[in-house]
Design an enzyme around this catalytic site. Structure first.
Site, PDB file in Angstrom:
ATOM      1  CG  ASP A   1    -103.442  35.466  28.606  1.00  0.00           C
ATOM      2  OD1 ASP A   1    -103.238  36.284  29.519  1.00  0.00           O
ATOM      3  OD2 ASP A   1    -104.202  34.489  28.722  1.00  0.00           O
TER       4      ASP A   1
ATOM      5  CG  ASP B   1    -100.245  31.245  13.921  1.00  0.00           C
ATOM      6  OD1 ASP B   1     -99.151  30.731  14.243  1.00  0.00           O
ATOM      7  OD2 ASP B   1    -101.330  30.681  14.137  1.00  0.00           O
TER       8      ASP B   1
ATOM      9  NE  ARG C   1    -101.450  45.375  32.343  1.00  0.00           N
ATOM     10  CZ  ARG C   1    -102.087  45.198  33.494  1.00  0.00           C
ATOM     11  NH1 ARG C   1    -103.141  45.940  33.805  1.00  0.00           N
ATOM     12  NH2 ARG C   1    -101.686  44.265  34.343  1.00  0.00           N
TER      13      ARG C   1
ATOM     14  CD  GLN D   1     -94.553  23.179  12.395  1.00  0.00           C
ATOM     15  OE1 GLN D   1     -93.844  23.647  11.506  1.00  0.00           O
ATOM     16  NE2 GLN D   1     -95.418  22.201  12.158  1.00  0.00           N
TER      17      GLN D   1
ATOM     18  CG  ASP E   1    -103.768  21.387   8.562  1.00  0.00           C
ATOM     19  OD1 ASP E   1    -103.850  20.741   7.502  1.00  0.00           O
ATOM     20  OD2 ASP E   1    -104.711  22.033   9.038  1.00  0.00           O
ATOM     21  N   GLY E   2     -99.521  20.332  10.218  1.00  0.00           N
ATOM     22  CA  GLY E   2     -98.190  20.684  10.707  1.00  0.00           C
ATOM     23  C   GLY E   2     -97.094  20.342   9.712  1.00  0.00           C
TER      24      GLY E   2
END
Length: 284
Positions: free
Chosen positions: A167, A138, A165, A238, A63-64
């Site tokens: 991650d 994304d 707030r 990436q 997929d990358g």
């Protein structure tokens, strides 16, 4: 009706053991068909290459590799035939023994295209646009230091939705709904929907939940000043860009779409059921 194909770019992730041999096999086949073949093999992070005149592309890897190909060919309207040489592929539905049949099926007009929303990301600093990115899966704003909590303000179009707030925050396309977003508790969308997902990562306030918004909406995230950590923006996992307090980041649907050649062997939901190990039976 037969589709005319003149110049094909073959993008191969050479870290996959079978990629080099398959790239040469495809190039030879295309040359025998009178089609100009441009093999492009890479290790690690690929460098962008010329796409002038290309009207079709193969993606050989996982997929990358497809994510890279989609960004490379963004705005060109070039169909991508994605061959799976990895282990876990939602985008790569076609196996290495099926590529010739699928290519001929597409060229003869028997197979169509899956048209996928691309994400456009704009970074403004001091009132000026400083970077523009495109992505198929994304874009993520997150911490890049020891302290993981970041503070971000979210607006949708002209409406203030509140502060996070957390991650970080993921803004995902329907294609990317099965990637980082689903791991962070987001919904799975039909990959051809016109929508975006806004998904906070481990929010401090449990009422902050994932949002699915129209593909016509524009999301704006304000990176608050005086953060306790460095902040980064990553595209498709990436590309990485450092953000500063006060930066504005805009997320919207791109005017172009990624064009993936459909498989006649399996569809997205069959891949989904297989990859997520859904039995579909009474004991599921």
């Amino acid at each position: 009706m037969e589709r005319l194909i003149r110049k094909v770019l073959i993008i191969a992730n050479l870290q996959k053991p079978a990629a080099a041999v398959l790239m040469d096999e495809i190039a030879l086949f295309l040359q025998e068909q009178g089609i100009d073949a441009i093999p492009f093999g890479f290790f690690g992070k690929p460098e962008d290459i010329s796409t002038e005149g290309v009207d079709f592309a193969f993606s050989l890897g996982g997929d990358g590799t497809v994510l890279y190909a989609a960004r490379l060919l963004d705005n060109l309207g070039v169909p991508i035939l994605a061959v799976n040489l990895g282990n876990f592929g939602f985008l790569t539905e076609i196996s290495s023994c099926e590529w010739r049949e699928v290519f001929e099926g597409y060229r003869q007009g028997g197979l169509g295209l899956s048209r996928r929303v691309m994400l456009k990301v704009i970074v403004e600093r001091g009132g000026k646009r400083i970077m523009t990115f495109s992505g198929l899966n994304d874009a993520v704003i997150s911490a890049n230091g020891m302290s993981k909590v970041v503070e971000l303000d979210l607006r949708l179009n002209h409406n203030e939705l509140g502060s996070y707030r957390a991650d970080g925050v993921i803004v995902a396309t329907p294609t990317g709904s099965t990637a980082y977003s689903v791991a962070a508790g987001g919904p799975i969308l039909d990959p051809e929907m016109e929508a975006l997902i806004i998904n906070p990562i481990c929010p401090f306030t449990l009422s902050n939940r994932p949002l699915v918004v129209s593909g016509n909406d524009v999301a704006q995230i304000n990176v608050k000043k005086d953060q306790r950590t460095d902040i980064i923006l990553s595209i498709d996992g990436q590309e990485v860009f450092p953000l500063q307090g006060g930066d504005l980041v805009f997320f919207e649907k791109s005017h172009s779409k990624a064009l993936l050649v459909r498989s006649d062997r399996r569809n997205f939901f069959e891949v989904l059921r297989s990859k997520l190990n859904w039995s579909g039976g009474s004991d599921a």
